[in-house]
Motif scaffolding. Structure first.
Motif, PDB file in Angstrom:
ATOM      1  N   GLU A  91       9.289 -87.669  13.001  1.00 59.59           N
ATOM      2  CA  GLU A  91       7.702 -87.398  12.951  1.00 59.59           C
ATOM      3  C   GLU A  91       6.999 -87.843  14.221  1.00 59.59           C
ATOM      4  O   GLU A  91       7.435 -88.924  14.913  1.00 59.59           O
ATOM      5  CB  GLU A  91       7.356 -88.108  11.647  1.00 59.59           C
ATOM      6  CG  GLU A  91       6.100 -87.685  10.953  1.00 59.59           C
ATOM      7  CD  GLU A  91       4.848 -88.736  11.594  1.00 59.59           C
ATOM      8  OE1 GLU A  91       3.640 -88.083  11.179  1.00 59.59           O
ATOM      9  OE2 GLU A  91       5.169 -89.409  12.236  1.00 59.59           O
ATOM     10  N   LEU A  93       4.120 -89.585  14.634  1.00 59.04           N
ATOM     11  CA  LEU A  93       3.524 -90.757  14.817  1.00 59.04           C
ATOM     12  C   LEU A  93       4.649 -91.872  14.814  1.00 59.04           C
ATOM     13  O   LEU A  93       4.244 -93.017  15.708  1.00 59.04           O
ATOM     14  CB  LEU A  93       2.600 -91.093  13.575  1.00 59.04           C
ATOM     15  CG  LEU A  93       1.855 -92.425  13.141  1.00 59.04           C
ATOM     16  CD1 LEU A  93       1.131 -92.860  14.261  1.00 59.04           C
ATOM     17  CD2 LEU A  93       1.559 -92.710  12.026  1.00 59.04           C
ATOM     18  N   GLU A  94       5.710 -91.707  14.353  1.00 61.58           N
ATOM     19  CA  GLU A  94       6.987 -92.664  14.376  1.00 61.58           C
ATOM     20  C   GLU A  94       7.134 -92.738  15.730  1.00 61.58           C
ATOM     21  O   GLU A  94       7.736 -93.577  16.328  1.00 61.58           O
ATOM     22  CB  GLU A  94       7.936 -92.726  13.288  1.00 61.58           C
ATOM     23  CG  GLU A  94       7.217 -92.634  11.737  1.00 61.58           C
ATOM     24  CD  GLU A  94       6.532 -93.815  11.595  1.00 61.58           C
ATOM     25  OE1 GLU A  94       6.965 -94.879  12.146  1.00 61.58           O
ATOM     26  OE2 GLU A  94       5.368 -93.567  11.160  1.00 61.58           O
ATOM     27  N   ARG A 117       3.209 -83.786  11.637  1.00 61.62           N
ATOM     28  CA  ARG A 117       2.672 -84.910  11.233  1.00 61.62           C
ATOM     29  C   ARG A 117       2.899 -85.258   9.645  1.00 61.62           C
ATOM     30  O   ARG A 117       2.722 -84.274   9.118  1.00 61.62           O
ATOM     31  CB  ARG A 117       1.315 -85.139  11.545  1.00 61.62           C
ATOM     32  CG  ARG A 117       1.082 -85.582  12.992  1.00 61.62           C
ATOM     33  CD  ARG A 117       1.278 -86.833  13.478  1.00 61.62           C
ATOM     34  NE  ARG A 117       1.316 -87.792  12.341  1.00 61.62           N
ATOM     35  CZ  ARG A 117       0.209 -88.685  11.974  1.00 61.62           C
ATOM     36  NH1 ARG A 117      -0.984 -88.343  12.424  1.00 61.62           N
ATOM     37  NH2 ARG A 117       0.347 -89.360  10.835  1.00 61.62           N
ATOM     38  N   VAL A 118       3.371 -86.306   9.356  1.00 61.12           N
ATOM     39  CA  VAL A 118       3.307 -86.822   7.874  1.00 61.12           C
ATOM     40  C   VAL A 118       2.281 -87.642   7.883  1.00 61.12           C
ATOM     41  O   VAL A 118       2.280 -88.791   8.530  1.00 61.12           O
ATOM     42  CB  VAL A 118       4.755 -87.312   7.455  1.00 61.12           C
ATOM     43  CG1 VAL A 118       4.498 -87.963   5.972  1.00 61.12           C
ATOM     44  CG2 VAL A 118       5.683 -86.222   7.310  1.00 61.12           C
ATOM     45  N   LEU A 119       1.157 -87.229   7.112  1.00 64.31           N
ATOM     46  CA  LEU A 119       0.091 -88.228   7.371  1.00 64.31           C
ATOM     47  C   LEU A 119       0.153 -89.450   6.560  1.00 64.31           C
ATOM     48  O   LEU A 119       0.982 -89.496   5.562  1.00 64.31           O
ATOM     49  CB  LEU A 119      -1.281 -87.505   6.784  1.00 64.31           C
ATOM     50  CG  LEU A 119      -1.661 -86.141   7.546  1.00 64.31           C
ATOM     51  CD1 LEU A 119      -2.938 -85.471   6.842  1.00 64.31           C
ATOM     52  CD2 LEU A 119      -1.987 -86.476   8.993  1.00 64.31           C
ATOM     53  N   THR A 120      -0.245 -90.660   6.950  1.00 62.41           N
ATOM     54  CA  THR A 120      -0.304 -91.833   6.199  1.00 62.41           C
ATOM     55  C   THR A 120      -1.312 -92.146   5.258  1.00 62.41           C
ATOM     56  O   THR A 120      -2.371 -91.021   5.364  1.00 62.41           O
ATOM     57  CB  THR A 120      -0.340 -93.171   7.140  1.00 62.41           C
ATOM     58  OG1 THR A 120      -1.846 -93.030   7.829  1.00 62.41           O
ATOM     59  CG2 THR A 120       0.490 -93.069   8.371  1.00 62.41           C
ATOM     60  N   ARG A 131      -7.587 -87.988   9.986  1.00 61.79           N
ATOM     61  CA  ARG A 131      -6.573 -87.707  10.744  1.00 61.79           C
ATOM     62  C   ARG A 131      -6.461 -88.223  12.212  1.00 61.79           C
ATOM     63  O   ARG A 131      -7.305 -87.917  12.744  1.00 61.79           O
ATOM     64  CB  ARG A 131      -6.030 -86.131  10.663  1.00 61.79           C
ATOM     65  CG  ARG A 131      -5.765 -85.735   9.334  1.00 61.79           C
ATOM     66  CD  ARG A 131      -5.480 -84.115   9.321  1.00 61.79           C
ATOM     67  NE  ARG A 131      -6.892 -83.577   9.598  1.00 61.79           N
ATOM     68  CZ  ARG A 131      -6.903 -82.243   9.843  1.00 61.79           C
ATOM     69  NH1 ARG A 131      -5.759 -81.526   9.820  1.00 61.79           N
ATOM     70  NH2 ARG A 131      -7.967 -81.891  10.474  1.00 61.79           N
ATOM     71  N   PHE A 132      -5.460 -89.061  12.385  1.00 63.76           N
ATOM     72  CA  PHE A 132      -5.219 -89.361  13.802  1.00 63.76           C
ATOM     73  C   PHE A 132      -4.954 -88.385  14.765  1.00 63.76           C
ATOM     74  O   PHE A 132      -4.181 -87.457  14.403  1.00 63.76           O
ATOM     75  CB  PHE A 132      -3.901 -90.449  13.821  1.00 63.76           C
ATOM     76  CG  PHE A 132      -4.073 -91.225  14.846  1.00 63.76           C
ATOM     77  CD1 PHE A 132      -4.611 -92.744  14.843  1.00 63.76           C
ATOM     78  CD2 PHE A 132      -3.485 -90.955  16.249  1.00 63.76           C
ATOM     79  CE1 PHE A 132      -4.611 -93.693  15.764  1.00 63.76           C
ATOM     80  CE2 PHE A 132      -3.542 -91.931  17.231  1.00 63.76           C
ATOM     81  CZ  PHE A 132      -3.919 -93.465  16.947  1.00 63.76           C
TER      82      PHE A 132
END
Lengths: 501, 713
Positions: A91, A93-94, A117-120, A131-132
């Motif tokens: 993903e 962000l990771e 993206r898998v949103l936090t 969303r980032f």
């Protein structure tokens, strides 16, 4: 003894719980082992794997075990920054998190990452858009890695009806980053004996992507054919104006859509006077946007109408991935409350009804729970009946309430434009406070009214700009759903004005 | 059946001398126990050691052949107490649990075991849950070992070494009449490697070879006056015997290096980390040959003074690499060098951080400080500085590009979790009755303390949710709502919490989340599962246990019924003066349920049976994008996507493909009167004739209406 050259190669996998990171790690270990090398893997599963971010780490020595003459390599259990050969991130962000941890470095690391993206939770629960931004994340990984193989692997996995880990394995094999014959990776999937054919399909997709050109996400051109001649409006505003016009037409009728245009014209006039041409007609654009949303509020008729559209039925079929002949049963959860009932009643009856509820303390508790089976003939007809009630709309209590708020807003926006362009933009944006249903709607309306009576209208009266205060108040209103921050903000600003006086 | 099946591993437990075992660290330990000839094994689940008991549960045939007794214990105290079998009889036994928390629960039994000592080898295997991925408070097991004077092994994370140390531990235990503890860190437990096996040993006494005569020995009972003698024995006899055994059997290892002015003394568990860091600096090779001499403590308590003295004597300075705090080992080394009059400088926590896991970057930073300080001959003192600068530069570069901190991603409740709707209800009921203090517990439900629920004002320990409410509850306007899982309930909540609450006639509300397993640790069976780990019916249930200790107000509600749960909670909170009100929220762990149902559904589908698949969704067109539904759910599959509406700026809610159709989002939207956007879609797979017939009539009618509608618009 001189300094040592290490031949050990290292692979760090950053995954999210439930994505099959453990299986991926096992596949890689098994492939490396069958290539004849000594390998060690470790992980930190446990409770972290319950939907959180987790890592797997693998080291191996690319020297055939037979040539080691009995010596045992010492493999690490954690990665050392600057020493990771292959970084895998399921993903975006990771992937960026790995870069931030120093595990992606220009002289060494091949990065294999999915760009989806898998949103936090923190990003999802924001009241507006939390969303980032993905762009800096992409920039960072490209800036740090020696080589990047990144594309939307989640989409590829869904297309192949498999899990993302198979696509990642294929990409790793195809990248040749480890110099291991792809046959070992394929065999790892085959030997695992579970969902082999689906996994192999995902694997091949990743493999081809790594070997050839990476798939690009097709850009869908956003253009809406205008149903009306818009020559009177500046080019920059035509997209929003035409969408707004269509929306009002869709909401009620042509006459109502004409009213929308009429109002936009009045905004354009003040925009022009305020030098809007130099601001790309921002006020007209934002004014038209929120005007259209204000004028197409979500009453029962609107909701019922939207829920009976053919396009909706198609969307549900595709989202549920129902096969051609499989019936799809749709249950809609409706729970109309006072606002919804008053959308059907004329103002006098609406007021009487609300008084009746208030006297019994039911105004916030009166709701009719309905589970409507919209796929059945009776359910569909009930929905259509509700939608058809729109002939009552313009003479209803709800319309009167919405209209008065809209006029209050529109007047203020135009007045503000005469004082300060930014103030006008800020006032225009405040319309966004009124949205949602039931409690959310009531709170939004309350906040809107508060902002107008406490900030906007006093400023207009004194002919001063309150752009900054209004912006801060809006931010406070949007920072928590209970409006606590807004109340604190308003009482603090009142306090300071009193002090200044 | 637990979350993981160990069918393959069970086969490996049978292999004999000369064959190779391949698998995870904790399973290697299991095999080592059988090679050591244990008569009994017990434990309480907890990451990272759950698999030890799980794999043995799957290996009942093998255990029966060997006569080994396996006990899944009620809690860690029960597990440690089991070792009492080795006090009077020459039989070996091992128990396992998570540390530090499990060791804390076990410490009463550990003290009472350590005092009389053992004659049969007794081993406690603790999963040292410290550092990244840990789920608990950060403390060390070392303190427990030191205060009870049981020996603590910390083997180098190499499977062969770990297995050897297990076998040696039993010998050490018998040679010194003292229980031995072995700590394994998370990554070591999950380390995937191989070792050369030995034959399993059939114990002398076992379920198959019974003990004829019970032994009574008053000196082996922990009751004064025997306890005074036992304390003397600990220091006068057992400690020296242990030191002698450790030294004679070379449990600890010395690794030579050419930078002989300095040296590292490290916990065995740190060894691979240290080599990796040295390798990054070019100071070690792939096979662990290091330029810095090292003394590796596979046994960290007790230390062998002569070994430490010998290692340090000719050195200018040593660095003690000891993860966690306080720095027991460093202080011990300083003291014993001082006693021996050796003036070697001892560094430790002055170079390395006091707290936190010692991963590669942390160690390199520590080495840099140590080398700059000591400047050993033959080494550029700034050798590590370059590496430190390089990764600092890279990090800075990333930070500059990204510009703000990345959002964190803590673990949370899984998709379909039956606990989620309960917390949704608890959040919503507060809108009606006002805010309540929530006394949290240990379990998956601990995640409810995070966003978006933020429910749980304190967590005091496993099964202590209710017990930790009684101090504050009488001072709260609203009754305190305590949380407990059924795992925690059987672990100790029934007695410490419920029974005592009734006994003291306290007021309060307790929600028991009954999902049927110890879910967070891998679905081990507990009394309310209905069966034990060997699938024998348990015939135990929560309700009769509650009634048995005198609870009168009990209501059982299906977890997914948010509306009903709100009503029940409201009733419970408002029932002042009624003592303890217990709501049992019943809903099987969704991971376990899916695992059980998936193959059944697949075979039904394959056989052509009618199967209904449910998914929830959100209508883009009616969603206004304020995301209150997400703030009341936190479901991983309920997320947001870019608004397809060109006029709206904020993203809309959206249910992605991971949805398992639990219905929480729809229930919550309905109960909280959020919005009409949620819908439930039931896909009828393998439709019957009637389904197809009805569907065709409906589609024709609706299709006609929709076409007609379009024409008039």
């Amino acid at each position: 003894m001189n300094s040592h050259d290490s031949k050990t190669r290292s692979i760090l996998i950053a995954a999210l719980g439930g994505e099959g990171g453990g299986v991926l790690s096992d596949w890689i270990i098994s492939a490396v082992r069958s290539a004849g090398y000594l390998v060690q893997g470790t992980s930190i599963p446990g409770v972290a794997q319950r939907t959180g971010a987790t890592t797997y780490y693998i080291e191996y020595l690319p020297v055939p075990a037979s040539e080691l003459s009995g010596r045992h390599p010492v493999f690490a259990l954690t990665p050392v920054p600057g020493r990771v050969d292959v970084m895998i991130a399921s993903e975006l962000l990771e992937a960026a998190r790995a870069a931030q941890g120093g595990y992606i470095t220009p002289n060494r690391t091949t990065l294999i990452a999915s760009t989806h993206r898998v949103l936090t939770t923190a990003e999802k629960i924001a009241m507006l858009d939390g969303r980032f931004d993905s762009d800096p994340l992409l920039k960072a990984i490209h800036a740090l890695a020696k080589r990047v193989l990144a594309f939307d692997m989640q989409k590829a996995a869904l297309d192949a009806k498999t899990v993302i880990n198979a696509v990642i394995l294929g990409t790793l094999a195809g990248s040749n980053a480890l110099g291991i014959d792809p046959v070992h990776f394929e065999n790892a999937i085959k030997d695992s004996g579970k969902s082999v054919s689906a996994s192999l399909e995902g694997y091949r997709f990743g493999f081809d992507a790594a070997q050839g050109s990476l798939p690009r996400n097709a850009e869908i051109a956003a253009s809406v054919p205008a149903r009306i001649p818009l020559n009177e409006f500046p080019l920059e505003t035509q997209f929003i104006v035409s969408n707004g016009y269509d929306r009002c037409l869709d909401f009620h009728n042509r006459k109502y859509a004409e009213l929308f245009l009429e109002r936009v014209r009045s905004i354009l006039t003040v925009d022009r006077a305020a030098g809007g041409a130099e601001r790309s007609w921002k006020l007209t654009n934002e004014g038209a946007r929120y005007l259209a949303l204000r004028m197409t509020y979500e009453d029962v008729m609107r909701v019922a109408d939207l829920k009976t559209r053919a396009s909706r039925f198609q969307t549900i079929r595709s989202e549920t991935k129902a096969a051609g002949t499989e019936p799809v049963h749709i249950t809609d959860f409706l729970k109309p409350g006072p606002e919804e009932i008053c959308a059907l009643l004329p103002p006098s009856m609406g007021n009487a009804f609300l008084r009746f509820l208030k006297a019994r303390g039911l105004e916030h508790r009166f709701h009719v729970g309905l589970h409507i089976k919209s796929h059945t003939i009776s359910g569909f007809l009930l929905m259509r009946l509700l939608a058809r009630m729109r002939f009552l709309r313009r003479s209803s209590w709800r319309f009167a309430q919405e209209e008065s708020a809209t006029i209050r807003w529109l007047t203020a926006t135009k007045e503000a434009a005469k004082i300060d362009y930014d103030f006008a933009l800020q006032v225009a944006e405040s319309a966004d406070l009124i949205k949602g249903y039931s409690g959310t709607y009531r709170r939004g309306l309350r906040n809107f009214n508060l902002l107008f009576s406490e900030i906007v209208e006093p400023a207009l009266k004194e002919k001063i700009s309150a752009a900054k205060t209004l912006r801060e108040a809006m931010a406070a209103a949007n920072s928590d759903p209970e409006s606590d921050a807004l109340d604190r903000f308003l009482s603090a600003s009142k306090h300071s004005t009193a002090k200044a006086a | 059946m637990a979350e993981l099946s160990f069918r393959e591993e069970v086969k490996q437990l049978r292999i004999g001398k000369g064959e190779y075992f391949e698998g995870e660290g904790i399973l290697a330990v299991t095999k080592a126990l059988l090679q050591s000839g244990v008569s009994y094994v017990g434990g309480y689940q907890g990451a990272p050691v759950s698999a030890l008991v799980d794999v043995l549960s799957d290996a009942s045939d093998l255990l029966n052949e060997l006569g080994v007794h396996l006990e899944t214990c009620a809690n860690e105290a029960g597990a440690a107490a089991m070792l009492g079998a080795s006090i009077n009889y020459p039989i070996r036994g091992a128990v396992t649990f998570k540390s530090i928390v499990g060791t804390n629960v076990a410490s009463d039994a550990i003290s009472n075991l350590a005092s009389p000592g053992v004659i049969g080898g007794a081993l406690i295997i603790v999963g040292e849950d410290y550092g990244e991925g840990s789920s608990i408070i950060q403390e060390r097991s070392h303190a427990i070992a030191a205060k009870s004077q049981i020996w603590l092994m910390d083997p180098r994370p190499d499977l062969q070494k770990v297995v050897d140390i297990v076998e040696r531990s039993f010998e050490l235990s018998e040679a010194s009449n003292t229980p031995v503890m072995m700590e394994l860190r998370i990554r070591a437990c999950h380390l995937n490697g191989r070792f050369e096996a030995r034959d399993n040993k059939r114990p002398k006494y076992s379920k198959r070879d019974l003990i004829e005569n019970p032994i009574f020995n008053k000196d082996r009972i922990s009751l004064p006056p025997a306890t005074y003698v036992q304390e003397k024995l600990k220091v006068d006899v057992r400690h020296p015997a242990a030191v002698r055994f450790i030294s004679e059997n070379k449990i600890n290892e010395t690794i030579d290096g050419d930078l002989s002015e300095v040296g590292f003394i490290l916990q065995g568990g740190m060894y691979n980390h240290v080599i990796a860091a040295l390798k990054a600096l070019g100071l070690a090779d792939d096979f662990g040959q290091s330029r810095v001499p090292m003394f590796v403590l596979n046994c960290v308590y007790p230390l062998v003074p002569s070994e430490i003295e010998d290692f340090c004597r000719d050195k200018k300075a040593v660095l003690v690499i000891e993860e966690g705090q306080p720095n027991f080992i460093e202080n011990d080394i300083k003291a014993l060098l001082s006693d021996a009059g050796i003036r070697t400088k001892v560094s430790g926590k002055n170079c390395l951080p006091m707290a936190g896991e010692y991963v590669g970057s942390v160690l390199i930073d520590g080495f840099d400080k140590f080398f700059v300080r000591e400047r050993p001959a033959g080494l550029d003192g700034k050798i590590a500085a370059a590496a430190v600068k390089e990764f600092e530069d890279n990090k800075r570069k990333v930070a500059e590009i990204i510009g703000q901190p990345l959002p964190t991603r803590p673990p949370g409740l899984c998709t379909g979790c039956p606990e989620r709707p309960v917390f949704s209800a608890l959040k919503l009921v507060q809108e009606q009755v006002g805010k309540v203090h929530v006394s949290g517990d240990i379990g998956c439900h601990s995640f409810a303390t995070l966003e978006p629920f933020k429910l749980g004002n304190t967590i005091l320990g496993y099964g202590l949710g209710l017990a930790s409410s009684v101090g504050i509850s009488s001072m709260m306007k609203n009754p305190v709502v305590s949380i407990m899982g059924d795992g925690g309930f059987w672990h100790q909540g029934l007695t410490t919490g419920v029974a005592n609450h009734i006994f003291n006639k306290d007021e309060g509300v307790l929600i028991i989340l009954k999902n049927g397993y110890a879910s967070a640790t891998g679905h081990q069976h507990i009394p309310s599962t209905g069966t034990n780990s060997r699938d024998q019916a348990s015939e135990m249930n929560l309700e009769s246990a509650l009634r048995g200790v005198g609870v009168r107000w009990i209501e059982t509600v299906g977890s997914y019924r948010v509306g009903k749960m709100i009503t029940a909670l409201k009733r419970a909170i408002l029932a002042r003066g009624k003592g303890l009100r217990v709501i049992i929220a019943e809903g099987e762990c969704s991971l376990a349920r899916l695992r059980r149902e998936k193959p059944i559904t697949a075979s039904l589908l394959k056989g052509g049976a009618r199967v209904v698949r449910t998914k929830y969704g959100v209508d883009d067109a009616t969603c206004t994008g304020d995301h209150s539904c997400i703030r009341l759910s936190g479901c991983p599959t309920l997320t947001v996507k870019t608004n397809p509406d060109p006029l709206r700026k904020n993203p809309v809610a959206y249910v992605n493909d991971g949805c398992v159709g639990c219905g929480n989002c729809g229930e919550v939207a309905h109960a909280a009167i959020l919005c009409p956007s949620f819908y439930k879609a039931d896909v009828v797979q393998n439709p019957r004739f009637l389904d197809r017939f009805l569907n065709s009539i409906r589609s024709r009618f609706i299709g006609f209406m929709q076409r007609h509608q379009k024409a008039t618009a």
